[in-house]
Design a protein around this motif. Structure first.
Motif, PDB file in Angstrom:
ATOM      1  N   VAL A  59       0.821  -1.210   0.000  1.00 24.38           N
ATOM      2  CA  VAL A  59       0.000   0.000   0.000  1.00 24.38           C
ATOM      3  C   VAL A  59       0.855   1.260   0.000  1.00 24.38           C
ATOM      4  N   ILE A  60       0.584   2.115  -0.983  1.00 27.68           N
ATOM      5  CA  ILE A  60       1.189   3.451  -1.052  1.00 27.68           C
ATOM      6  C   ILE A  60       0.120   4.418  -0.566  1.00 27.68           C
ATOM      7  N   THR A  61       0.179   4.784   0.701  1.00 28.71           N
ATOM      8  CA  THR A  61      -0.903   5.591   1.287  1.00 28.71           C
ATOM      9  C   THR A  61      -0.871   7.029   0.820  1.00 28.71           C
ATOM     10  N   MET A  62       0.284   7.535   0.408  1.00 26.11           N
ATOM     11  CA  MET A  62       0.562   8.924   0.063  1.00 26.11           C
ATOM     12  C   MET A  62       0.648   9.827   1.285  1.00 26.11           C
ATOM     13  N   ASN A  63       0.524   9.254   2.502  1.00 23.48           N
ATOM     14  CA  ASN A  63       0.789  10.038   3.709  1.00 23.48           C
ATOM     15  C   ASN A  63       2.277  10.381   3.801  1.00 23.48           C
ATOM     16  N   ASP A  64       3.094   9.480   3.327  1.00 29.88           N
ATOM     17  CA  ASP A  64       4.548   9.664   3.293  1.00 29.88           C
ATOM     18  C   ASP A  64       5.069   8.793   2.159  1.00 29.88           C
ATOM     19  N   GLN A  65       6.373   8.616   2.112  1.00 32.09           N
ATOM     20  CA  GLN A  65       6.952   7.858   1.006  1.00 32.09           C
ATOM     21  C   GLN A  65       7.114   6.366   1.304  1.00 32.09           C
ATOM     22  N   GLN A  66       6.635   5.937   2.449  1.00 30.95           N
ATOM     23  CA  GLN A  66       6.744   4.520   2.803  1.00 30.95           C
ATOM     24  C   GLN A  66       5.717   3.680   2.057  1.00 30.95           C
ATOM     25  N   VAL A  67       6.077   2.436   1.835  1.00 35.20           N
ATOM     26  CA  VAL A  67       5.159   1.438   1.289  1.00 35.20           C
ATOM     27  C   VAL A  67       4.848   0.441   2.403  1.00 35.20           C
ATOM     28  N   LEU A  68       3.570   0.183   2.632  1.00 39.47           N
ATOM     29  CA  LEU A  68       3.165  -0.788   3.647  1.00 39.47           C
ATOM     30  C   LEU A  68       3.047  -2.155   2.991  1.00 39.47           C
ATOM     31  N   PRO A  69       3.989  -3.085   3.265  1.00 38.03           N
ATOM     32  CA  PRO A  69       3.958  -4.391   2.588  1.00 38.03           C
ATOM     33  C   PRO A  69       2.965  -5.345   3.234  1.00 38.03           C
ATOM     34  N   ASP A  70       2.466  -6.270   2.418  1.00 34.93           N
ATOM     35  CA  ASP A  70       1.609  -7.369   2.904  1.00 34.93           C
ATOM     36  C   ASP A  70       0.457  -6.860   3.756  1.00 34.93           C
ATOM     37  N   HIS A  71      -0.286  -5.921   3.229  1.00 36.86           N
ATOM     38  CA  HIS A  71      -1.418  -5.347   3.949  1.00 36.86           C
ATOM     39  C   HIS A  71      -2.743  -5.763   3.322  1.00 36.86           C
ATOM     40  N   ALA A  72      -3.781  -5.478   4.066  1.00 43.18           N
ATOM     41  CA  ALA A  72      -5.141  -5.688   3.578  1.00 43.18           C
ATOM     42  C   ALA A  72      -5.939  -4.404   3.797  1.00 43.18           C
ATOM     43  N   ILE A  73      -6.862  -4.144   2.884  1.00 44.29           N
ATOM     44  CA  ILE A  73      -7.722  -2.959   2.957  1.00 44.29           C
ATOM     45  C   ILE A  73      -9.166  -3.449   3.044  1.00 44.29           C
ATOM     46  N   VAL A  75     -13.051  -2.583   2.978  1.00 37.87           N
ATOM     47  CA  VAL A  75     -13.941  -1.555   2.440  1.00 37.87           C
ATOM     48  C   VAL A  75     -15.385  -1.951   2.737  1.00 37.87           C
ATOM     49  N   ARG A  76     -16.123  -1.041   3.335  1.00 35.24           N
ATOM     50  CA  ARG A  76     -17.551  -1.262   3.596  1.00 35.24           C
ATOM     51  C   ARG A  76     -18.333  -0.065   3.060  1.00 35.24           C
ATOM     52  N   ASP A  77     -19.297  -0.348   2.211  1.00 30.64           N
ATOM     53  CA  ASP A  77     -20.152   0.689   1.623  1.00 30.64           C
ATOM     54  C   ASP A  77     -19.334   1.816   0.986  1.00 30.64           C
ATOM     55  N   GLY A  78     -18.248   1.429   0.335  1.00 35.64           N
ATOM     56  CA  GLY A  78     -17.453   2.380  -0.416  1.00 35.64           C
ATOM     57  C   GLY A  78     -16.437   3.165   0.374  1.00 35.64           C
ATOM     58  N   VAL A  79     -16.315   2.866   1.676  1.00 33.62           N
ATOM     59  CA  VAL A  79     -15.406   3.601   2.550  1.00 33.62           C
ATOM     60  C   VAL A  79     -14.401   2.635   3.159  1.00 33.62           C
ATOM     61  N   ILE A  80     -13.145   3.070   3.275  1.00 30.82           N
ATOM     62  CA  ILE A  80     -12.111   2.252   3.906  1.00 30.82           C
ATOM     63  C   ILE A  80     -12.344   2.239   5.412  1.00 30.82           C
ATOM     64  N   THR A  81     -12.559   1.051   5.953  1.00 30.43           N
ATOM     65  CA  THR A  81     -12.815   0.936   7.397  1.00 30.43           C
ATOM     66  C   THR A  81     -11.647   0.340   8.161  1.00 30.43           C
ATOM     67  N   GLU A  82     -10.705  -0.271   7.439  1.00 30.70           N
ATOM     68  CA  GLU A  82      -9.537  -0.858   8.113  1.00 30.70           C
ATOM     69  C   GLU A  82      -8.382  -0.964   7.129  1.00 30.70           C
ATOM     70  N   LEU A  83      -7.190  -0.644   7.615  1.00 31.34           N
ATOM     71  CA  LEU A  83      -5.952  -0.792   6.847  1.00 31.34           C
ATOM     72  C   LEU A  83      -4.936  -1.394   7.796  1.00 31.34           C
ATOM     73  N   SER A  84      -4.625  -2.669   7.606  1.00 31.37           N
ATOM     74  CA  SER A  84      -3.802  -3.386   8.578  1.00 31.37           C
ATOM     75  C   SER A  84      -2.949  -4.444   7.898  1.00 31.37           C
ATOM     76  N   PRO A  85      -1.881  -4.900   8.588  1.00 33.48           N
ATOM     77  CA  PRO A  85      -1.171  -6.091   8.111  1.00 33.48           C
ATOM     78  C   PRO A  85      -2.155  -7.250   7.971  1.00 33.48           C
ATOM     79  N   MET A  86      -1.919  -8.099   7.005  1.00 31.42           N
ATOM     80  CA  MET A  86      -2.887  -9.149   6.688  1.00 31.42           C
ATOM     81  C   MET A  86      -3.247 -10.001   7.889  1.00 31.42           C
TER      82      MET A  86
END
Length: 480
Positions: A59-73, A75-86
Protein backbone atom coordinates in the motif's frame (compact mmCIF):
# COMPACT_ATOMS: atom_id res chain seq x y z
CA UNK A 1 -57.40 59.02 -44.55
CA UNK A 2 -54.01 57.65 -43.56
CA UNK A 3 -53.46 53.93 -43.81
CA UNK A 4 -51.54 52.25 -40.96
CA UNK A 5 -48.25 50.61 -41.72
CA UNK A 6 -49.66 47.40 -40.35
CA UNK A 7 -52.43 47.38 -42.95
CA UNK A 8 -50.05 48.13 -45.80
CA UNK A 9 -47.58 45.38 -44.76
CA UNK A 10 -48.40 42.28 -46.81
CA UNK A 11 -50.34 39.73 -44.80
CA UNK A 12 -48.44 36.92 -46.45
CA UNK A 13 -45.20 38.34 -45.01
CA UNK A 14 -46.75 38.55 -41.58
CA UNK A 15 -47.88 34.95 -41.82
CA UNK A 16 -44.46 33.89 -43.07
CA UNK A 17 -42.73 35.68 -40.21
CA UNK A 18 -45.08 34.15 -37.67
CA UNK A 19 -44.55 30.68 -39.09
CA UNK A 20 -40.77 31.17 -39.04
CA UNK A 21 -40.79 32.38 -35.44
CA UNK A 22 -43.09 29.54 -34.38
CA UNK A 23 -40.87 27.01 -36.17
CA UNK A 24 -37.74 28.38 -34.51
CA UNK A 25 -39.42 28.32 -31.11
CA UNK A 26 -40.65 24.76 -31.69
CA UNK A 27 -37.20 23.63 -32.83
CA UNK A 28 -35.56 25.22 -29.78
CA UNK A 29 -38.12 23.55 -27.49
CA UNK A 30 -37.61 20.16 -29.13
CA UNK A 31 -33.84 20.48 -28.89
CA UNK A 32 -34.14 21.45 -25.24
CA UNK A 33 -36.37 18.43 -24.54
CA UNK A 34 -34.06 16.15 -26.52
CA UNK A 35 -30.95 17.06 -24.55
CA UNK A 36 -32.85 17.21 -21.27
CA UNK A 37 -34.45 13.77 -21.52
CA UNK A 38 -31.51 11.78 -22.88
CA UNK A 39 -29.30 10.03 -20.33
CA UNK A 40 -26.02 8.17 -20.00
CA UNK A 41 -25.70 4.43 -20.44
CA UNK A 42 -23.21 1.62 -20.16
CA UNK A 43 -23.00 -2.08 -20.96
CA UNK A 44 -21.28 -2.68 -17.62
CA UNK A 45 -23.23 -4.20 -14.76
CA UNK A 46 -24.47 -1.31 -12.61
CA UNK A 47 -25.18 -3.52 -9.59
CA UNK A 48 -21.78 -3.71 -7.90
CA UNK A 49 -20.95 -4.44 -4.29
CA UNK A 50 -19.11 -1.66 -2.50
CA UNK A 51 -17.85 -3.90 0.32
CA UNK A 52 -14.88 -6.31 0.20
CA UNK A 53 -11.42 -7.04 1.55
CA UNK A 54 -8.44 -6.44 -0.73
CA UNK A 55 -5.69 -8.68 0.62
CA UNK A 56 -2.03 -9.35 -0.12
CA UNK A 57 -1.17 -5.89 -1.38
CA UNK A 58 1.59 -3.32 -0.92
CA UNK A 59 0.00 0.00 0.00
CA UNK A 60 1.19 3.45 -1.05
CA UNK A 61 -0.90 5.59 1.29
CA UNK A 62 0.56 8.92 0.06
CA UNK A 63 0.79 10.04 3.71
CA UNK A 64 4.55 9.66 3.29
CA UNK A 65 6.95 7.86 1.01
CA UNK A 66 6.74 4.52 2.80
CA UNK A 67 5.16 1.44 1.29
CA UNK A 68 3.16 -0.79 3.65
CA UNK A 69 3.96 -4.39 2.59
CA UNK A 70 1.61 -7.37 2.90
CA UNK A 71 -1.42 -5.35 3.95
CA UNK A 72 -5.14 -5.69 3.58
CA UNK A 73 -7.72 -2.96 2.96
CA UNK A 74 -11.23 -3.46 4.30
CA UNK A 75 -13.94 -1.56 2.44
CA UNK A 76 -17.55 -1.26 3.60
CA UNK A 77 -20.15 0.69 1.62
CA UNK A 78 -17.45 2.38 -0.42
CA UNK A 79 -15.41 3.60 2.55
CA UNK A 80 -12.11 2.25 3.91
CA UNK A 81 -12.82 0.94 7.40
CA UNK A 82 -9.54 -0.86 8.11
CA UNK A 83 -5.95 -0.79 6.85
CA UNK A 84 -3.80 -3.39 8.58
CA UNK A 85 -1.17 -6.09 8.11
CA UNK A 86 -2.89 -9.15 6.69
CA UNK A 87 -2.53 -11.22 9.84
CA UNK A 88 -4.52 -8.68 11.85
CA UNK A 89 -7.53 -8.32 9.56
CA UNK A 90 -10.77 -10.09 10.42
CA UNK A 91 -13.70 -9.49 8.09
CA UNK A 92 -15.21 -12.91 7.54
CA UNK A 93 -18.51 -11.46 6.32
CA UNK A 94 -16.92 -9.84 3.25
CA UNK A 95 -15.74 -11.21 -0.07
CA UNK A 96 -11.98 -11.48 -0.55
CA UNK A 97 -10.01 -10.07 -3.47
CA UNK A 98 -6.47 -11.41 -3.62
CA UNK A 99 -4.17 -8.61 -4.74
CA UNK A 100 -1.32 -11.05 -5.43
CA UNK A 101 1.36 -8.68 -4.14
CA UNK A 102 0.23 -5.82 -6.36
CA UNK A 103 0.74 -2.18 -5.40
CA UNK A 104 -2.20 0.00 -4.42
CA UNK A 105 -2.31 3.79 -4.48
CA UNK A 106 -5.13 6.34 -4.23
CA UNK A 107 -7.20 7.01 -7.31
CA UNK A 108 -5.77 9.78 -9.46
CA UNK A 109 -7.35 13.22 -9.62
CA UNK A 110 -6.96 15.42 -12.70
CA UNK A 111 -7.73 18.99 -11.62
CA UNK A 112 -7.87 20.57 -15.08
CA UNK A 113 -9.85 18.83 -17.80
CA UNK A 114 -12.58 19.69 -20.28
CA UNK A 115 -15.16 16.91 -20.32
CA UNK A 116 -16.73 17.35 -23.76
CA UNK A 117 -18.82 14.19 -23.67
CA UNK A 118 -19.73 11.40 -21.27
CA UNK A 119 -17.17 9.32 -23.17
CA UNK A 120 -14.42 11.53 -21.72
CA UNK A 121 -15.37 10.67 -18.15
CA UNK A 122 -15.25 6.98 -19.10
CA UNK A 123 -11.81 7.42 -20.67
CA UNK A 124 -10.56 8.97 -17.44
CA UNK A 125 -11.90 6.23 -15.17
CA UNK A 126 -10.44 3.50 -17.38
CA UNK A 127 -7.00 5.05 -16.77
CA UNK A 128 -7.35 5.16 -12.98
CA UNK A 129 -8.50 8.78 -12.76
CA UNK A 130 -11.37 8.49 -10.32
CA UNK A 131 -12.08 12.24 -10.06
CA UNK A 132 -11.79 15.14 -12.50
CA UNK A 133 -12.23 18.88 -12.06
CA UNK A 134 -14.00 20.16 -15.15
CA UNK A 135 -12.75 23.65 -16.01
CA UNK A 136 -15.39 25.46 -18.00
CA UNK A 137 -18.80 24.14 -17.03
CA UNK A 138 -22.13 24.14 -18.81
CA UNK A 139 -25.58 22.93 -17.68
CA UNK A 140 -25.02 19.48 -19.18
CA UNK A 141 -22.00 18.98 -16.91
CA UNK A 142 -24.26 19.39 -13.89
CA UNK A 143 -26.51 16.72 -15.35
CA UNK A 144 -23.62 14.32 -15.96
CA UNK A 145 -22.24 14.93 -12.46
CA UNK A 146 -25.61 14.07 -10.92
CA UNK A 147 -26.03 10.96 -13.08
CA UNK A 148 -22.63 9.72 -11.95
CA UNK A 149 -23.48 10.35 -8.30
CA UNK A 150 -26.65 8.29 -8.76
CA UNK A 151 -24.67 5.46 -10.38
CA UNK A 152 -26.57 5.58 -13.69
CA UNK A 153 -23.33 4.97 -15.64
CA UNK A 154 -19.64 4.85 -14.79
CA UNK A 155 -17.02 7.53 -15.22
CA UNK A 156 -14.77 9.78 -13.20
CA UNK A 157 -16.45 11.70 -10.40
CA UNK A 158 -16.92 15.27 -11.66
CA UNK A 159 -16.33 18.56 -9.87
CA UNK A 160 -17.77 21.26 -12.12
CA UNK A 161 -16.73 24.89 -12.54
CA UNK A 162 -19.03 27.69 -13.59
CA UNK A 163 -18.95 28.87 -17.18
CA UNK A 164 -15.70 30.78 -17.69
CA UNK A 165 -15.83 34.46 -16.68
CA UNK A 166 -14.11 36.74 -19.19
CA UNK A 167 -14.38 40.28 -20.51
CA UNK A 168 -16.68 41.48 -23.28
CA UNK A 169 -13.65 42.26 -25.44
CA UNK A 170 -11.71 39.02 -25.04
CA UNK A 171 -14.34 36.45 -24.12
CA UNK A 172 -15.58 33.77 -26.51
CA UNK A 173 -19.28 34.57 -27.14
CA UNK A 174 -20.01 30.87 -27.71
CA UNK A 175 -18.35 29.56 -24.57
CA UNK A 176 -17.60 32.27 -21.98
CA UNK A 177 -19.76 34.35 -19.68
CA UNK A 178 -18.65 37.80 -20.77
CA UNK A 179 -18.95 40.62 -18.27
CA UNK A 180 -17.38 44.01 -17.58
CA UNK A 181 -19.75 45.24 -14.89
CA UNK A 182 -18.59 44.30 -11.35
CA UNK A 183 -22.12 44.14 -9.96
CA UNK A 184 -23.32 41.92 -12.79
CA UNK A 185 -20.31 39.70 -12.14
CA UNK A 186 -21.20 39.44 -8.44
CA UNK A 187 -24.76 38.48 -9.32
CA UNK A 188 -23.51 35.88 -11.79
CA UNK A 189 -21.33 34.31 -9.08
CA UNK A 190 -24.40 34.03 -6.85
CA UNK A 191 -26.53 32.64 -9.66
CA UNK A 192 -24.02 30.02 -10.81
CA UNK A 193 -23.46 28.71 -7.29
CA UNK A 194 -27.23 28.60 -6.72
CA UNK A 195 -27.57 26.58 -9.95
CA UNK A 196 -25.22 23.95 -8.53
CA UNK A 197 -21.79 24.71 -9.97
CA UNK A 198 -19.05 23.77 -7.50
CA UNK A 199 -16.70 26.73 -7.98
CA UNK A 200 -15.92 29.73 -10.17
CA UNK A 201 -13.54 29.79 -13.15
CA UNK A 202 -11.87 33.09 -14.17
CA UNK A 203 -9.89 34.12 -17.26
CA UNK A 204 -7.11 36.60 -17.92
CA UNK A 205 -9.14 39.07 -20.00
CA UNK A 206 -11.24 40.23 -17.05
CA UNK A 207 -10.88 43.87 -16.04
CA UNK A 208 -9.35 44.52 -12.63
CA UNK A 209 -12.54 45.76 -10.97
CA UNK A 210 -14.60 42.87 -12.32
CA UNK A 211 -12.02 40.26 -11.30
CA UNK A 212 -11.82 41.75 -7.79
CA UNK A 213 -15.62 41.69 -7.49
CA UNK A 214 -15.73 38.01 -8.47
CA UNK A 215 -13.10 37.11 -5.87
CA UNK A 216 -14.88 39.12 -3.19
CA UNK A 217 -18.31 37.63 -3.89
CA UNK A 218 -16.93 34.09 -3.97
CA UNK A 219 -15.23 34.72 -0.65
CA UNK A 220 -18.53 35.94 0.82
CA UNK A 221 -20.22 32.74 -0.35
CA UNK A 222 -17.34 30.55 0.82
CA UNK A 223 -16.69 29.05 -2.61
CA UNK A 224 -13.37 28.60 -4.35
CA UNK A 225 -12.13 30.42 -7.44
CA UNK A 226 -9.61 28.91 -9.84
CA UNK A 227 -8.20 29.95 -13.17
CA UNK A 228 -6.03 32.47 -14.92
CA UNK A 229 -4.80 35.76 -13.45
CA UNK A 230 -6.24 39.06 -14.64
CA UNK A 231 -3.39 40.81 -16.46
CA UNK A 232 -5.11 44.10 -15.73
CA UNK A 233 -5.23 43.38 -11.98
CA UNK A 234 -1.67 42.05 -11.92
CA UNK A 235 -0.42 45.54 -12.75
CA UNK A 236 -2.20 47.18 -9.80
CA UNK A 237 -3.09 44.67 -7.08
CA UNK A 238 -1.20 41.44 -7.66
CA UNK A 239 -1.84 40.34 -4.07
CA UNK A 240 -5.57 39.93 -4.73
CA UNK A 241 -4.73 36.82 -6.75
CA UNK A 242 -3.85 35.24 -3.42
CA UNK A 243 -7.56 34.41 -3.16
CA UNK A 244 -7.25 31.85 -5.97
CA UNK A 245 -7.36 28.20 -4.92
CA UNK A 246 -5.27 27.25 -7.94
CA UNK A 247 -3.37 29.24 -10.54
CA UNK A 248 -3.80 27.50 -13.89
CA UNK A 249 -0.91 26.88 -16.30
CA UNK A 250 2.82 27.44 -15.92
CA UNK A 251 2.38 29.30 -19.20
CA UNK A 252 0.46 31.99 -17.29
CA UNK A 253 3.51 32.54 -15.08
CA UNK A 254 5.57 33.01 -18.25
CA UNK A 255 2.97 35.32 -19.81
CA UNK A 256 1.98 37.23 -16.68
CA UNK A 257 4.75 37.34 -14.09
CA UNK A 258 7.61 37.08 -16.59
CA UNK A 259 6.07 39.13 -19.44
CA UNK A 260 7.08 36.37 -21.89
CA UNK A 261 10.77 36.44 -21.00
CA UNK A 262 13.02 33.65 -19.79
CA UNK A 263 13.67 35.52 -16.56
CA UNK A 264 14.54 33.35 -13.56
CA UNK A 265 14.71 36.36 -11.25
CA UNK A 266 11.06 37.15 -11.94
CA UNK A 267 10.30 33.44 -11.62
CA UNK A 268 11.70 33.57 -8.07
CA UNK A 269 9.31 36.42 -7.27
CA UNK A 270 6.41 34.41 -8.70
CA UNK A 271 7.32 31.39 -6.59
CA UNK A 272 7.47 33.57 -3.49
CA UNK A 273 4.02 34.93 -4.28
CA UNK A 274 2.54 31.40 -4.51
CA UNK A 275 4.20 30.31 -1.26
CA UNK A 276 3.25 33.47 0.65
CA UNK A 277 -0.41 33.24 -0.39
CA UNK A 278 -0.70 29.44 -0.35
CA UNK A 279 -1.85 29.34 -3.96
CA UNK A 280 -1.25 26.04 -5.75
CA UNK A 281 0.01 25.85 -9.33
CA UNK A 282 -1.53 23.57 -11.96
CA UNK A 283 1.25 23.35 -14.59
CA UNK A 284 -0.64 21.65 -17.50
CA UNK A 285 2.59 20.73 -19.27
CA UNK A 286 0.80 18.13 -21.40
CA UNK A 287 -1.26 20.55 -23.44
CA UNK A 288 1.74 22.77 -24.18
CA UNK A 289 3.69 19.71 -25.30
CA UNK A 290 0.77 18.89 -27.62
CA UNK A 291 0.77 22.27 -29.35
CA UNK A 292 4.56 22.20 -29.55
CA UNK A 293 4.52 18.84 -31.28
CA UNK A 294 1.63 19.84 -33.54
CA UNK A 295 3.49 22.94 -34.67
CA UNK A 296 6.78 21.08 -35.21
CA UNK A 297 5.81 17.58 -36.32
CA UNK A 298 2.56 18.59 -38.05
CA UNK A 299 0.45 15.72 -39.37
CA UNK A 300 2.98 13.10 -38.33
CA UNK A 301 2.13 13.91 -34.72
CA UNK A 302 -1.59 14.11 -35.42
CA UNK A 303 -1.49 10.59 -36.87
CA UNK A 304 -0.13 9.31 -33.55
CA UNK A 305 -3.09 10.65 -31.56
CA UNK A 306 -6.28 8.75 -30.84
CA UNK A 307 -8.55 11.00 -32.89
CA UNK A 308 -11.36 8.45 -32.75
CA UNK A 309 -11.62 9.15 -29.02
CA UNK A 310 -12.26 12.87 -29.63
CA UNK A 311 -15.96 13.56 -29.86
CA UNK A 312 -16.76 14.39 -33.54
CA UNK A 313 -18.31 17.79 -32.75
CA UNK A 314 -15.22 18.89 -30.81
CA UNK A 315 -12.90 17.50 -33.49
CA UNK A 316 -14.72 19.55 -36.13
CA UNK A 317 -14.35 22.73 -34.06
CA UNK A 318 -10.66 22.04 -33.41
CA UNK A 319 -9.98 21.33 -37.07
CA UNK A 320 -11.24 24.83 -37.87
CA UNK A 321 -9.39 26.53 -35.01
CA UNK A 322 -6.53 25.22 -32.86
CA UNK A 323 -5.49 22.32 -35.12
CA UNK A 324 -5.34 24.67 -38.08
CA UNK A 325 -3.41 27.25 -36.07
CA UNK A 326 -0.65 24.90 -34.96
CA UNK A 327 -0.48 22.74 -38.08
CA UNK A 328 0.04 25.92 -40.10
CA UNK A 329 2.59 27.37 -37.69
CA UNK A 330 5.61 28.95 -39.37
CA UNK A 331 9.07 27.48 -38.77
CA UNK A 332 9.83 30.50 -36.58
CA UNK A 333 6.75 29.97 -34.41
CA UNK A 334 7.41 26.24 -34.19
CA UNK A 335 10.97 26.89 -33.01
CA UNK A 336 9.72 29.43 -30.48
CA UNK A 337 7.20 26.90 -29.15
CA UNK A 338 10.05 24.45 -28.57
CA UNK A 339 11.94 27.06 -26.55
CA UNK A 340 8.90 27.96 -24.49
CA UNK A 341 7.99 24.33 -23.86
CA UNK A 342 11.46 23.61 -22.51
CA UNK A 343 11.35 26.71 -20.33
CA UNK A 344 7.92 25.82 -18.91
CA UNK A 345 9.36 22.50 -17.74
CA UNK A 346 12.28 24.33 -16.13
CA UNK A 347 9.87 26.84 -14.61
CA UNK A 348 7.65 24.11 -13.12
CA UNK A 349 10.64 22.33 -11.62
CA UNK A 350 11.82 25.65 -10.16
CA UNK A 351 8.40 26.25 -8.59
CA UNK A 352 8.57 22.83 -6.94
CA UNK A 353 12.09 23.49 -5.65
CA UNK A 354 10.91 26.75 -4.07
CA UNK A 355 8.10 25.04 -2.19
CA UNK A 356 5.15 25.87 -4.43
CA UNK A 357 2.35 23.31 -4.12
CA UNK A 358 1.78 21.56 -7.45
CA UNK A 359 -1.60 20.17 -8.44
CA UNK A 360 -1.86 17.86 -11.41
CA UNK A 361 -3.92 19.05 -14.36
CA UNK A 362 -3.54 17.95 -17.96
CA UNK A 363 -5.94 20.34 -19.75
CA UNK A 364 -7.23 17.23 -21.51
CA UNK A 365 -9.99 18.06 -23.96
CA UNK A 366 -8.38 21.33 -25.04
CA UNK A 367 -6.48 19.74 -27.96
CA UNK A 368 -5.84 16.09 -28.80
CA UNK A 369 -5.31 14.84 -25.23
CA UNK A 370 -8.03 12.86 -23.48
CA UNK A 371 -8.80 12.69 -19.76
CA UNK A 372 -6.98 9.65 -18.43
CA UNK A 373 -4.21 9.10 -20.98
CA UNK A 374 -3.32 12.81 -20.84
CA UNK A 375 -3.29 12.62 -17.05
CA UNK A 376 -0.55 10.00 -17.21
CA UNK A 377 1.25 12.10 -19.82
CA UNK A 378 1.22 15.01 -17.35
CA UNK A 379 2.69 12.88 -14.55
CA UNK A 380 5.45 11.61 -16.84
CA UNK A 381 6.24 15.13 -18.07
CA UNK A 382 6.49 16.40 -14.50
CA UNK A 383 8.91 13.59 -13.69
CA UNK A 384 10.90 14.30 -16.86
CA UNK A 385 11.09 17.95 -15.77
CA UNK A 386 12.96 16.84 -12.65
CA UNK A 387 10.14 16.61 -10.13
CA UNK A 388 10.51 13.48 -7.95
CA UNK A 389 7.99 10.81 -8.86
CA UNK A 390 6.43 10.71 -5.40
CA UNK A 391 5.92 14.48 -5.56
CA UNK A 392 4.29 14.16 -8.99
CA UNK A 393 1.97 11.48 -7.59
CA UNK A 394 1.19 13.73 -4.62
CA UNK A 395 0.17 16.42 -7.12
CA UNK A 396 -2.33 13.92 -8.55
CA UNK A 397 -3.65 12.74 -5.18
CA UNK A 398 -3.24 14.65 -1.90
CA UNK A 399 -2.70 18.08 -3.47
CA UNK A 400 -5.40 17.63 -6.09
CA UNK A 401 -7.89 16.49 -3.45
CA UNK A 402 -7.39 19.82 -1.67
CA UNK A 403 -8.06 21.66 -4.93
CA UNK A 404 -11.55 20.13 -5.04
CA UNK A 405 -12.24 20.58 -1.31
CA UNK A 406 -12.22 16.81 -0.77
CA UNK A 407 -8.93 16.29 1.05
CA UNK A 408 -10.73 14.65 3.96
CA UNK A 409 -12.27 12.06 1.63
CA UNK A 410 -9.90 11.55 -1.29
CA UNK A 411 -6.21 11.56 -2.15
CA UNK A 412 -4.95 9.16 0.52
CA UNK A 413 -5.46 5.57 1.60
CA UNK A 414 -6.67 5.92 5.16
CA UNK A 415 -9.51 4.79 7.39
CA UNK A 416 -12.57 6.91 6.78
CA UNK A 417 -11.56 7.86 3.24
CA UNK A 418 -13.48 6.80 0.16
CA UNK A 419 -12.21 3.65 -1.48
CA UNK A 420 -10.86 5.25 -4.65
CA UNK A 421 -7.88 3.07 -5.52
CA UNK A 422 -5.64 2.05 -8.40
CA UNK A 423 -4.12 -1.44 -8.31
CA UNK A 424 -0.84 -1.79 -10.21
CA UNK A 425 1.55 -4.63 -10.99
CA UNK A 426 4.62 -2.61 -9.95
CA UNK A 427 5.44 0.32 -7.69
CA UNK A 428 4.68 3.51 -9.69
CA UNK A 429 7.21 5.47 -7.65
CA UNK A 430 9.99 3.40 -9.20
CA UNK A 431 8.25 2.60 -12.50
CA UNK A 432 5.95 5.50 -13.33
CA UNK A 433 5.04 4.02 -16.73
CA UNK A 434 3.10 1.24 -14.96
CA UNK A 435 0.31 3.78 -14.42
CA UNK A 436 -0.66 3.18 -18.05
CA UNK A 437 -1.70 -0.40 -17.33
CA UNK A 438 -3.78 -0.68 -14.13
CA UNK A 439 -4.84 -4.16 -13.04
CA UNK A 440 -7.92 -2.80 -11.31
CA UNK A 441 -9.51 0.56 -10.66
CA UNK A 442 -11.75 0.98 -7.63
CA UNK A 443 -14.06 3.95 -7.30
CA UNK A 444 -16.13 4.44 -4.15
CA UNK A 445 -15.73 0.73 -3.49
CA UNK A 446 -16.90 -0.36 -6.95
CA UNK A 447 -14.30 -2.68 -8.46
CA UNK A 448 -13.46 -2.52 -12.15
CA UNK A 449 -11.25 -5.40 -13.26
CA UNK A 450 -9.25 -5.66 -16.47
CA UNK A 451 -12.26 -6.74 -18.53
CA UNK A 452 -14.33 -3.86 -17.15
CA UNK A 453 -11.58 -1.37 -17.95
CA UNK A 454 -11.42 -2.60 -21.53
CA UNK A 455 -15.19 -2.13 -21.79
CA UNK A 456 -14.83 1.42 -20.47
CA UNK A 457 -12.13 2.10 -23.06
CA UNK A 458 -14.48 0.85 -25.78
CA UNK A 459 -17.28 3.07 -24.48
CA UNK A 460 -14.84 5.99 -24.41
CA UNK A 461 -14.94 5.77 -28.22
CA UNK A 462 -18.75 5.87 -28.34
CA UNK A 463 -19.74 9.52 -28.51
CA UNK A 464 -22.93 11.53 -28.58
CA UNK A 465 -24.15 12.33 -32.07
CA UNK A 466 -23.79 15.75 -33.68
CA UNK A 467 -27.41 16.80 -33.08
CA UNK A 468 -27.20 16.06 -29.38
CA UNK A 469 -23.84 17.82 -29.01
CA UNK A 470 -25.20 20.91 -30.74
CA UNK A 471 -28.46 20.78 -28.77
CA UNK A 472 -26.59 20.76 -25.46
CA UNK A 473 -24.66 23.86 -26.35
CA UNK A 474 -27.67 25.63 -27.83
CA UNK A 475 -29.43 25.02 -24.53
CA UNK A 476 -26.63 26.93 -22.79
CA UNK A 477 -26.63 29.77 -25.34
CA UNK A 478 -30.42 30.17 -25.31
CA UNK A 479 -31.32 29.38 -21.72
CA UNK A 480 -28.06 29.21 -19.74
Amino acid sequence: MKTSKLKTFPRSCLRGTAILLFSLFTLAALLWLYQDLESGETDLNLDRSQSFVLTNVNVITMNDQQVLPDHAIVVRDGVITELSPMAQVTADDLSIIDGKQAYVMPGLIDAHVHVLDRSYAKSALAAGVTTVRNMGGFPYHLKWRDELEKGEWFGSRMVVSSPIFNSLEQGDPLAHFRVNDPELARQAVRDYIAEGYDFIKVYEGLHAETYSAILAEANTLGVMVAGHPSYDLMHTKLEEHGALRTFEHSEEIYDGFLAQTFNDTKAEAAAQFFVDHDVALVPTLAVNRELTRLSNEKYEYLKQTDQAAITPFARFIYEQTSFKRWLNASPELAAYNLEVDAYLHHLTQRMHERGVTLVLGSDAGALTGLPGPATIDEIELMVAAGIPTHAALAAATINAAHSVDMDQQLGRIAVGFQADLVVLKENPVSTVQILRDPLMVIQQGRVFNGKDLNQLRDEAHQHSNWLLSVARHLNYLLFG
